[in-house]
Design a protein around this motif. Sequence first.
Motif, PDB file in Angstrom:
ATOM      1  N   THR A  89       0.804  -1.221   0.000  1.00 38.71           N
ATOM      2  CA  THR A  89       0.000   0.000   0.000  1.00 38.71           C
ATOM      3  C   THR A  89       0.836   1.270   0.000  1.00 38.71           C
ATOM      4  OG1 THR A  89      -1.754  -1.153   1.184  1.00 38.71           O
ATOM      5  CG2 THR A  89      -1.842   1.241   1.194  1.00 38.71           C
ATOM      6  N   ASN A  90       1.670   1.443   1.000  1.00 36.56           N
ATOM      7  CA  ASN A  90       2.504   2.637   1.127  1.00 36.56           C
ATOM      8  C   ASN A  90       3.931   2.367   0.671  1.00 36.56           C
ATOM      9  OD1 ASN A  90       0.837   4.826   2.466  1.00 36.56           O
ATOM     10  ND2 ASN A  90       0.477   3.133   3.894  1.00 36.56           N
ATOM     11  N   ALA A  91       4.064   1.597  -0.425  1.00 33.14           N
ATOM     12  CA  ALA A  91       5.371   1.162  -0.925  1.00 33.14           C
ATOM     13  C   ALA A  91       6.045   0.224   0.068  1.00 33.14           C
ATOM     14  CB  ALA A  91       6.279   2.355  -1.241  1.00 33.14           C
ATOM     15  N   SER A 117      -1.068   4.718  -5.417  1.00 31.94           N
ATOM     16  CA  SER A 117      -0.640   6.093  -5.673  1.00 31.94           C
ATOM     17  C   SER A 117      -1.423   7.098  -4.836  1.00 31.94           C
ATOM     18  CB  SER A 117      -0.777   6.421  -7.172  1.00 31.94           C
ATOM     19  OG  SER A 117      -2.132   6.448  -7.566  1.00 31.94           O
ATOM     20  N   TYR A 118      -2.639   6.740  -4.419  1.00 25.60           N
ATOM     21  CA  TYR A 118      -3.431   7.617  -3.543  1.00 25.60           C
ATOM     22  C   TYR A 118      -2.673   7.887  -2.246  1.00 25.60           C
ATOM     23  CZ  TYR A 118      -7.066   8.709  -0.059  1.00 25.60           C
ATOM     24  OH  TYR A 118      -7.794   9.262   0.958  1.00 25.60           O
ATOM     25  N   HIS A 119      -2.244   6.814  -1.598  1.00 20.53           N
ATOM     26  CA  HIS A 119      -1.534   6.968  -0.329  1.00 20.53           C
ATOM     27  C   HIS A 119      -0.182   7.665  -0.540  1.00 20.53           C
ATOM     28  CE1 HIS A 119      -4.429   4.566   1.895  1.00 20.53           C
ATOM     29  NE2 HIS A 119      -4.404   3.699   0.908  1.00 20.53           N
ATOM     30  N   LEU A 120       0.506   7.318  -1.631  1.00 21.64           N
ATOM     31  CA  LEU A 120       1.810   7.924  -1.890  1.00 21.64           C
ATOM     32  C   LEU A 120       1.681   9.381  -2.309  1.00 21.64           C
ATOM     33  CD1 LEU A 120       3.502   4.919  -3.707  1.00 21.64           C
ATOM     34  CD2 LEU A 120       3.904   5.708  -1.373  1.00 21.64           C
ATOM     35  N   LEU A 121       0.547   9.750  -2.896  1.00 25.09           N
ATOM     36  CA  LEU A 121       0.293  11.153  -3.218  1.00 25.09           C
ATOM     37  C   LEU A 121       0.223  11.996  -1.952  1.00 25.09           C
ATOM     38  CD1 LEU A 121      -0.623  13.433  -5.214  1.00 25.09           C
ATOM     39  CD2 LEU A 121      -2.971  12.629  -4.843  1.00 25.09           C
ATOM     40  N   LEU A 122      -0.398  11.418  -0.912  1.00 27.61           N
ATOM     41  CA  LEU A 122      -0.565  12.146   0.341  1.00 27.61           C
ATOM     42  C   LEU A 122       0.685  12.097   1.217  1.00 27.61           C
ATOM     43  CD1 LEU A 122      -4.211  11.062   1.261  1.00 27.61           C
ATOM     44  CD2 LEU A 122      -3.456  13.040  -0.056  1.00 27.61           C
ATOM     45  N   SER A 161     -15.634   1.642   3.045  1.00 29.12           N
ATOM     46  CA  SER A 161     -15.819   0.236   2.728  1.00 29.12           C
ATOM     47  C   SER A 161     -14.546  -0.588   2.825  1.00 29.12           C
ATOM     48  CB  SER A 161     -16.410   0.092   1.326  1.00 29.12           C
ATOM     49  OG  SER A 161     -15.553   0.664   0.372  1.00 29.12           O
ATOM     50  N   VAL A 162     -13.401   0.044   3.077  1.00 33.91           N
ATOM     51  CA  VAL A 162     -12.152  -0.697   3.218  1.00 33.91           C
ATOM     52  C   VAL A 162     -11.415  -0.241   4.465  1.00 33.91           C
ATOM     53  CG1 VAL A 162     -11.781  -1.286   0.803  1.00 33.91           C
ATOM     54  CG2 VAL A 162     -11.065   0.936   1.629  1.00 33.91           C
ATOM     55  N   THR A 163     -12.130  -0.146   5.571  1.00 38.39           N
ATOM     56  CA  THR A 163     -11.546   0.400   6.794  1.00 38.39           C
ATOM     57  C   THR A 163     -10.405  -0.440   7.331  1.00 38.39           C
ATOM     58  OG1 THR A 163     -13.233  -0.773   8.073  1.00 38.39           O
ATOM     59  CG2 THR A 163     -13.688   1.504   7.507  1.00 38.39           C
ATOM     60  N   ASP A 164     -10.377  -1.714   6.955  1.00 42.76           N
ATOM     61  CA  ASP A 164      -9.295  -2.557   7.450  1.00 42.76           C
ATOM     62  C   ASP A 164      -7.950  -2.148   6.888  1.00 42.76           C
ATOM     63  OD1 ASP A 164      -9.443  -5.312   5.153  1.00 42.76           O
ATOM     64  OD2 ASP A 164     -10.406  -3.371   5.012  1.00 42.76           O
ATOM     65  N   GLU A 165      -7.932  -1.399   5.776  1.00 40.19           N
ATOM     66  CA  GLU A 165      -6.679  -0.988   5.183  1.00 40.19           C
ATOM     67  C   GLU A 165      -6.365   0.495   5.421  1.00 40.19           C
ATOM     68  OE1 GLU A 165      -5.510  -4.440   4.491  1.00 40.19           O
ATOM     69  OE2 GLU A 165      -4.306  -2.833   3.684  1.00 40.19           O
ATOM     70  N   LEU A 166      -7.153   1.141   6.263  1.00 36.14           N
ATOM     71  CA  LEU A 166      -6.968   2.568   6.470  1.00 36.14           C
ATOM     72  C   LEU A 166      -5.873   2.864   7.473  1.00 36.14           C
ATOM     73  CD1 LEU A 166     -10.623   3.923   6.599  1.00 36.14           C
ATOM     74  CD2 LEU A 166      -9.087   3.643   4.679  1.00 36.14           C
ATOM     75  N   ASN A 167      -5.374   4.061   7.391  1.00 36.22           N
ATOM     76  CA  ASN A 167      -4.425   4.550   8.380  1.00 36.22           C
ATOM     77  C   ASN A 167      -5.089   4.568   9.752  1.00 36.22           C
ATOM     78  OD1 ASN A 167      -3.326   7.074   9.959  1.00 36.22           O
ATOM     79  ND2 ASN A 167      -1.715   6.453   8.527  1.00 36.22           N
ATOM     80  N   SER A 168      -4.287   4.399  10.795  1.00 40.66           N
ATOM     81  CA  SER A 168      -4.844   4.320  12.146  1.00 40.66           C
ATOM     82  C   SER A 168      -5.656   5.554  12.502  1.00 40.66           C
ATOM     83  CB  SER A 168      -3.710   4.138  13.156  1.00 40.66           C
ATOM     84  OG  SER A 168      -2.799   5.222  13.089  1.00 40.66           O
ATOM     85  N   LYS A 169      -5.335   6.711  11.922  1.00 37.42           N
ATOM     86  CA  LYS A 169      -6.114   7.921  12.205  1.00 37.42           C
ATOM     87  C   LYS A 169      -7.562   7.737  11.780  1.00 37.42           C
ATOM     88  CE  LYS A 169      -2.388  11.352  11.743  1.00 37.42           C
ATOM     89  NZ  LYS A 169      -1.940  12.530  10.972  1.00 37.42           N
ATOM     90  N   LEU A 170      -7.745   7.041  10.650  1.00 38.80           N
ATOM     91  CA  LEU A 170      -9.104   6.859  10.159  1.00 38.80           C
ATOM     92  C   LEU A 170      -9.883   5.871  11.003  1.00 38.80           C
ATOM     93  CD1 LEU A 170      -8.920   6.818   6.278  1.00 38.80           C
ATOM     94  CD2 LEU A 170      -9.977   8.493   7.757  1.00 38.80           C
ATOM     95  N   ASN A 171      -9.172   5.034  11.756  1.00 39.99           N
ATOM     96  CA  ASN A 171      -9.853   4.066  12.593  1.00 39.99           C
ATOM     97  C   ASN A 171     -10.221   4.649  13.955  1.00 39.99           C
ATOM     98  OD1 ASN A 171      -9.850   1.948  10.775  1.00 39.99           O
ATOM     99  ND2 ASN A 171      -7.752   1.407  11.262  1.00 39.99           N
ATOM    100  N   SER A 172      -9.907   5.898  14.154  1.00 36.80           N
ATOM    101  CA  SER A 172     -10.211   6.544  15.416  1.00 36.80           C
ATOM    102  C   SER A 172     -11.441   7.432  15.262  1.00 36.80           C
ATOM    103  CB  SER A 172      -9.021   7.405  15.847  1.00 36.80           C
ATOM    104  OG  SER A 172      -8.926   8.545  15.002  1.00 36.80           O
ATOM    105  N   LYS A 173     -11.804   8.106  16.327  1.00 42.66           N
ATOM    106  CA  LYS A 173     -12.965   9.000  16.286  1.00 42.66           C
ATOM    107  C   LYS A 173     -12.688  10.239  15.458  1.00 42.66           C
ATOM    108  CE  LYS A 173     -14.750   7.451  20.745  1.00 42.66           C
ATOM    109  NZ  LYS A 173     -15.133   7.849  22.140  1.00 42.66           N
ATOM    110  N   ARG A 194      -5.096  12.174   6.113  1.00 39.46           N
ATOM    111  CA  ARG A 194      -3.935  12.432   6.967  1.00 39.46           C
ATOM    112  C   ARG A 194      -4.040  13.759   7.711  1.00 39.46           C
ATOM    113  NH1 ARG A 194       0.302   9.191   6.894  1.00 39.46           N
ATOM    114  NH2 ARG A 194       0.427   7.539   5.311  1.00 39.46           N
ATOM    115  N   ASP A 195      -4.460  14.809   7.014  1.00 40.77           N
ATOM    116  CA  ASP A 195      -4.493  16.113   7.668  1.00 40.77           C
ATOM    117  C   ASP A 195      -5.779  16.894   7.404  1.00 40.77           C
ATOM    118  OD1 ASP A 195      -4.188  16.838   5.017  1.00 40.77           O
ATOM    119  OD2 ASP A 195      -2.113  17.503   5.241  1.00 40.77           O
ATOM    120  N   GLY A 196      -6.722  16.294   6.658  1.00 34.41           N
ATOM    121  CA  GLY A 196      -7.996  16.960   6.415  1.00 34.41           C
ATOM    122  C   GLY A 196      -7.972  17.988   5.302  1.00 34.41           C
TER     123      GLY A 196
END
Length: 444
Positions: A89-91, A117-122, A161-173, A194-196
Amino acid sequence: MTPPGARRAAAMGLRRGRRWLSYQASEQIAAWVASEEPAPPPSDFEGWEPREFFRFEVLHQSKSSGARVGRIHTPHGHVDTPGYVAVATNAALKHVDHTLTDYSEEDGGQQLMFCNSYHLLLQPGGEAVEAAGGLHRFMNRTQPLITDSGGFQVFSLANHSVTDELNSKLNSKKRYPKGTMRVSEAGVVFRSYRDGKLVDLSPEKSVLNQKQLGADIIIPLDELPPFHTPARDLVRSVALTHRWEARSLRTHLADLRQQAMLGVIHGGISRELRTWSAEYISGLPFDGFAIGGSLGRDTAELLGILGTVMPILRADGGRLPPGTRKPVHLLGVGDEGSIRAAAKTGVDTFDSCFPTRLGRHGAALITGGSRINITNSRFKTEYRAVLDEECGCRVCSQGFSRAYLHHLFKAKEPLGPQLLAIHNLRYMERLMKGIRSEILNDML
């Protein structure tokens, strides 16, 4: 008498004589298709010619099915097909040093890896990767790489729909709410997880980002609507994706950089829309194809899609130089049952985070298609049993016991997920090698 809408749809590439125009729902879809702004016709592009730096050869065609054994040649080496593509995912492969998998079959032997490339773009950004010498040098990999457009992540993350592959920030409140995405003809505007911050991604920007990354194979921007999208909205989505892909292809052809581009086939589980998409995309000078979008709820629906799409893509050989074929990639499918079924239709490569994700959660793939969860208490005292006696990966061959692996997970040691991920990657390579052997012997 053929309805005018159906006639217009046929003129757009939906071939006459197909039975899907024979019932009312299909006539309605044909009318909707005809009402959409058309994408540039294939005649607007120069015809496709084989690339010196990228080619696909079919080594054997099964006498039992549409399955085939082939080889994709890229600037960074070859890929044997049918082949599984691990997702980095993140290389980076989750919990695995990917340099271990570059050469050694015992550690997975990943000939092709998929980076997002989405994750690497950010993070860290295309410019940073380009300054480092490109993705291969940045992540210290010598073998082939493929990157996607970011479309899947943009739309699936927005729909959670793919929360299992999200960054830990997305798994939080702190997860950013739905509705933070705007889609228009120009592209998509979304909010970075990552930063909104708002990010403006057009088809052209997606291609340019992938040029900076420098993978061997790239994919154009597409829209990914949810599974239950109404038929009228799905028609709009496919039409928009076609226009985006044509723009992406123009940008790519203006500066090849020894990269191949796969055209993406969309249409959900609609036979009509899949036909439309496959016929349009196969008419454009892409170097291969990727089957994307919603692929159904189960293997049966997936096979319905492939049964519609693959004959059209295989027929593309009639428009190519003698002996030339284009590879077909199935996006996001990695379970054994679906791989076997899809390979019989002629699909060449598959990508999925499935084996490494299983490993992170304590599940190990076992010869014969079963799996075990090493966190189960029954493995606590299996001191002399390895994961799989028939496996030659370093985890099994070096004698790591089930009891020890059970302990690692209970103690929350990172080594546990790493060892299971290595084992599962090796399982996938053994699976694909076995499938290739079955095809060569006309058994699949």
